[in-house]
Design a protein around this motif. Sequence first.
Motif, PDB file in Angstrom:
ATOM      1  N   ASP A  77       0.816  -1.213   0.000  1.00  0.00           N
ATOM      2  CA  ASP A  77       0.000   0.000   0.000  1.00  0.00           C
ATOM      3  C   ASP A  77       0.851   1.265   0.000  1.00  0.00           C
ATOM      4  OD1 ASP A  77       0.888  -0.621   2.570  1.00  0.00           O
ATOM      5  OD2 ASP A  77      -0.847   0.304   3.550  1.00  0.00           O
ATOM      6  N   ILE A  78       1.881   1.295   0.839  1.00  0.00           N
ATOM      7  CA  ILE A  78       2.722   2.493   0.867  1.00  0.00           C
ATOM      8  C   ILE A  78       3.676   2.526  -0.320  1.00  0.00           C
ATOM      9  CG2 ILE A  78       2.537   2.800   3.350  1.00  0.00           C
ATOM     10  CD1 ILE A  78       5.251   1.588   3.701  1.00  0.00           C
ATOM     11  N   ASP A  79       4.051   1.367  -0.847  1.00  0.00           N
ATOM     12  CA  ASP A  79       4.883   1.338  -2.051  1.00  0.00           C
ATOM     13  C   ASP A  79       4.166   1.999  -3.219  1.00  0.00           C
ATOM     14  OD1 ASP A  79       6.987   0.106  -0.808  1.00  0.00           O
ATOM     15  OD2 ASP A  79       6.573  -1.903  -1.585  1.00  0.00           O
ATOM     16  N   ALA A  80       2.844   1.875  -3.254  1.00  0.00           N
ATOM     17  CA  ALA A  80       2.064   2.482  -4.337  1.00  0.00           C
ATOM     18  C   ALA A  80       2.044   4.000  -4.247  1.00  0.00           C
ATOM     19  CB  ALA A  80       0.637   1.940  -4.318  1.00  0.00           C
ATOM     20  N   TYR A 138      10.267  -5.046  12.527  1.00  0.00           N
ATOM     21  CA  TYR A 138      10.481  -3.862  11.686  1.00  0.00           C
ATOM     22  C   TYR A 138       9.268  -3.545  10.814  1.00  0.00           C
ATOM     23  CZ  TYR A 138      12.138  -0.891   7.907  1.00  0.00           C
ATOM     24  OH  TYR A 138      12.256   0.123   6.991  1.00  0.00           O
ATOM     25  N   THR A 139       8.877  -4.487   9.936  1.00  0.00           N
ATOM     26  CA  THR A 139       7.859  -4.191   8.934  1.00  0.00           C
ATOM     27  C   THR A 139       6.479  -3.974   9.539  1.00  0.00           C
ATOM     28  OG1 THR A 139       9.100  -5.495   7.305  1.00  0.00           O
ATOM     29  CG2 THR A 139       6.800  -5.003   6.800  1.00  0.00           C
ATOM     30  N   LEU A 140       6.039  -4.881  10.395  1.00  0.00           N
ATOM     31  CA  LEU A 140       4.680  -4.820  10.908  1.00  0.00           C
ATOM     32  C   LEU A 140       4.516  -3.878  12.104  1.00  0.00           C
ATOM     33  CD1 LEU A 140       3.662  -8.586  10.650  1.00  0.00           C
ATOM     34  CD2 LEU A 140       2.777  -6.679   9.278  1.00  0.00           C
ATOM     35  N   TRP A 141       5.595  -3.614  12.836  1.00  0.00           N
ATOM     36  CA  TRP A 141       5.470  -2.794  14.033  1.00  0.00           C
ATOM     37  C   TRP A 141       6.138  -1.435  13.889  1.00  0.00           C
ATOM     38  CZ3 TRP A 141       8.728  -3.669  19.046  1.00  0.00           C
ATOM     39  CH2 TRP A 141       8.365  -2.710  20.012  1.00  0.00           C
ATOM     40  N   LEU A 142       7.471  -1.415  13.797  1.00  0.00           N
ATOM     41  CA  LEU A 142       8.195  -0.166  13.929  1.00  0.00           C
ATOM     42  C   LEU A 142       8.129   0.742  12.705  1.00  0.00           C
ATOM     43  CD1 LEU A 142      11.416  -1.456  15.726  1.00  0.00           C
ATOM     44  CD2 LEU A 142       9.545  -0.130  16.727  1.00  0.00           C
ATOM     45  N   LYS A 143       8.116   0.185  11.509  1.00  0.00           N
ATOM     46  CA  LYS A 143       8.248   1.010  10.315  1.00  0.00           C
ATOM     47  C   LYS A 143       7.196   2.107  10.245  1.00  0.00           C
ATOM     48  CE  LYS A 143       8.817   0.899   5.306  1.00  0.00           C
ATOM     49  NZ  LYS A 143       9.009   0.059   4.096  1.00  0.00           N
ATOM     50  N   ARG A 144       5.981   1.801  10.643  1.00  0.00           N
ATOM     51  CA  ARG A 144       4.882   2.763  10.510  1.00  0.00           C
ATOM     52  C   ARG A 144       4.560   3.494  11.805  1.00  0.00           C
ATOM     53  NH1 ARG A 144       0.937   0.452   5.875  1.00  0.00           N
ATOM     54  NH2 ARG A 144       2.306  -1.130   4.996  1.00  0.00           N
ATOM     55  N   THR A 145       5.327   3.222  12.851  1.00  0.00           N
ATOM     56  CA  THR A 145       4.957   3.796  14.153  1.00  0.00           C
ATOM     57  C   THR A 145       6.066   4.565  14.862  1.00  0.00           C
ATOM     58  OG1 THR A 145       5.555   1.750  15.332  1.00  0.00           O
ATOM     59  CG2 THR A 145       3.274   1.955  14.546  1.00  0.00           C
ATOM     60  N   ILE A 196      16.773  11.114   3.339  1.00  0.00           N
ATOM     61  CA  ILE A 196      16.805  12.569   3.191  1.00  0.00           C
ATOM     62  C   ILE A 196      16.376  12.948   1.775  1.00  0.00           C
ATOM     63  CG2 ILE A 196      18.372  14.544   3.005  1.00  0.00           C
ATOM     64  CD1 ILE A 196      19.876  13.437   5.423  1.00  0.00           C
ATOM     65  N   ARG A 197      16.884  12.191   0.809  1.00  0.00           N
ATOM     66  CA  ARG A 197      16.527  12.444  -0.592  1.00  0.00           C
ATOM     67  C   ARG A 197      15.037  12.197  -0.836  1.00  0.00           C
ATOM     68  NH1 ARG A 197      14.552  12.810  -4.759  1.00  0.00           N
ATOM     69  NH2 ARG A 197      15.370  12.525  -6.875  1.00  0.00           N
ATOM     70  N   TYR A 198      14.462  11.201  -0.148  1.00  0.00           N
ATOM     71  CA  TYR A 198      13.071  10.827  -0.395  1.00  0.00           C
ATOM     72  C   TYR A 198      12.166  11.142   0.788  1.00  0.00           C
ATOM     73  CZ  TYR A 198      14.846   8.377  -4.483  1.00  0.00           C
ATOM     74  OH  TYR A 198      15.440   8.077  -5.690  1.00  0.00           O
ATOM     75  N   ARG A 199      12.511  12.167   1.557  1.00  0.00           N
ATOM     76  CA  ARG A 199      11.732  12.462   2.753  1.00  0.00           C
ATOM     77  C   ARG A 199      10.283  12.837   2.424  1.00  0.00           C
ATOM     78  NH1 ARG A 199      15.161  16.545   1.647  1.00  0.00           N
ATOM     79  NH2 ARG A 199      14.427  18.708   1.709  1.00  0.00           N
ATOM     80  N   ASP A 200      10.054  13.486   1.291  1.00  0.00           N
ATOM     81  CA  ASP A 200       8.685  13.825   0.914  1.00  0.00           C
ATOM     82  C   ASP A 200       7.878  12.561   0.604  1.00  0.00           C
ATOM     83  OD1 ASP A 200       9.239  16.500   1.225  1.00  0.00           O
ATOM     84  OD2 ASP A 200       9.664  16.839  -0.905  1.00  0.00           O
ATOM     85  N   ASP A 201       8.537  11.577   0.006  1.00  0.00           N
ATOM     86  CA  ASP A 201       7.901  10.286  -0.255  1.00  0.00           C
ATOM     87  C   ASP A 201       7.418   9.644   1.040  1.00  0.00           C
ATOM     88  OD1 ASP A 201       7.677   9.816  -2.915  1.00  0.00           O
ATOM     89  OD2 ASP A 201       9.240   8.303  -3.046  1.00  0.00           O
ATOM     90  N   TYR A 202       8.312   9.605   2.024  1.00  0.00           N
ATOM     91  CA  TYR A 202       7.954   8.984   3.300  1.00  0.00           C
ATOM     92  C   TYR A 202       6.853   9.773   4.003  1.00  0.00           C
ATOM     93  CZ  TYR A 202      11.839   5.722   2.960  1.00  0.00           C
ATOM     94  OH  TYR A 202      12.672   4.719   2.550  1.00  0.00           O
ATOM     95  N   ALA A 203       6.899  11.089   3.885  1.00  0.00           N
ATOM     96  CA  ALA A 203       5.865  11.915   4.507  1.00  0.00           C
ATOM     97  C   ALA A 203       4.505  11.655   3.859  1.00  0.00           C
ATOM     98  CB  ALA A 203       6.238  13.392   4.391  1.00  0.00           C
ATOM     99  N   SER A 204       4.472  11.555   2.545  1.00  0.00           N
ATOM    100  CA  SER A 204       3.198  11.318   1.856  1.00  0.00           C
ATOM    101  C   SER A 204       2.635   9.939   2.174  1.00  0.00           C
ATOM    102  CB  SER A 204       3.379  11.468   0.340  1.00  0.00           C
ATOM    103  OG  SER A 204       4.255  10.476  -0.176  1.00  0.00           O
ATOM    104  N   GLU A 206       3.077   8.543   5.048  1.00  0.00           N
ATOM    105  CA  GLU A 206       2.887   8.550   6.497  1.00  0.00           C
ATOM    106  C   GLU A 206       3.761   7.519   7.200  1.00  0.00           C
ATOM    107  OE1 GLU A 206      -1.279   8.174   7.306  1.00  0.00           O
ATOM    108  OE2 GLU A 206      -1.805  10.008   6.235  1.00  0.00           O
ATOM    109  N   VAL A 207       4.987   7.391   6.700  1.00  0.00           N
ATOM    110  CA  VAL A 207       5.984   6.527   7.327  1.00  0.00           C
ATOM    111  C   VAL A 207       6.942   7.432   8.108  1.00  0.00           C
ATOM    112  CG1 VAL A 207       7.883   4.911   6.949  1.00  0.00           C
ATOM    113  CG2 VAL A 207       5.822   4.777   5.531  1.00  0.00           C
ATOM    114  N   PRO A 208       7.061   7.262   9.430  1.00  0.00           N
ATOM    115  CA  PRO A 208       7.860   8.185  10.242  1.00  0.00           C
ATOM    116  C   PRO A 208       9.372   7.933  10.167  1.00  0.00           C
ATOM    117  CG  PRO A 208       6.938   6.494  11.645  1.00  0.00           C
ATOM    118  CD  PRO A 208       6.383   6.240  10.260  1.00  0.00           C
ATOM    119  N   MET A 209       9.891   7.838   8.938  1.00  0.00           N
ATOM    120  CA  MET A 209      11.334   7.755   8.786  1.00  0.00           C
ATOM    121  C   MET A 209      11.925   9.082   9.279  1.00  0.00           C
ATOM    122  SD  MET A 209      13.227   5.232   7.928  1.00  0.00           S
ATOM    123  CE  MET A 209      12.099   4.236   6.960  1.00  0.00           C
TER     124      MET A 209
END
Length: 302
Positions: A77-80, A138-145, A196-204, A206-209
């Motif tokens: 879903d977030i890859d899309a 990582y994938t199911l817990w921390l990545k999105r939280t 850093i290069r893709y921070r807007d991607d992660y923000a859109s 909603e991944v708290p990288m």
Amino acid sequence: MATTAAPPASLTWQRRVGAYVALTKPRIIELLLVTTVPTMIVAERGLPSLGLIVATVVGGTLAAGGANAVNMYVDRDIDAVMQRTKNRPLVTGAVAPRQALGFAVAIEAVAFFWLWGLVNLLSAVLALAACLFYVFVYTLWLKRTSTTNIVIGGAAGAAPVLIGWSAVTNQLSWAPLVLFGVIFFWTPPHFWALAIRYRDDYASAEVPMLPAVRSLHATAVRIVVYAVAVWVLTLVFAPVAGMGTVYTIAAVVLGALFTGLSVGVLRTESPSVAMRLFSFSISYVTLLFAAIAVDVLVRFGL
């Protein structure tokens, strides 16, 4: 969130095979395996048998590939949403979600029994544990939280050094644990530099990288701290593992370059400088572990 595309009406077998290979994230696997064989050489104090090397590398490839495929299944879903990942097989519909999950579980099972049968049980258990950690922690817990997602999740990527050592010795010791620490602390600055290069991607998505939720300055400070920790651990590894001059010089020089580029990110807060750090971080690991292998082989012979 965007949905995945419908499966193409027709797909050549070559493209279908390529799609399944892409599920395993082969470029990431290549980097993981760079750390495995040199670790085996240190553990052996020479060159292990070709059969053991092949068995460990194949098993490690399957184990990492299975974990990466599950990651793509969960994150479709977030890859899309993200520009960097929108062409992945589950987003384009080249592979259906159920097929991807079945493929992932199958090769993970093969990896476990392969390593158990051809290497040893400890290596098989370590590989499976790394997969479960990567998927569930990582994938199911921390990545999105949590902004600590890649920090803690990086433990899975550090597992190949433990697997490589245990493949030769059927046990663990301080030397592989220090190498584990090297990769564990290397992973955050490596990934944050890319993020850093893709921070807007992660923000859109909603991944708290970290770079997506904190300032570039705050991110750069952490990058420098972790880079220094990596440098220190590579120097600690020399006496712990009984390494020689070749490795020690390489660790000093490469650590200085890695830390210097990290400081450059802090000084400039520039995405382009961060991408240079990301590119060098891959060369850093490759050259460091090449030096590990060369050091041992020069001193103990082929």
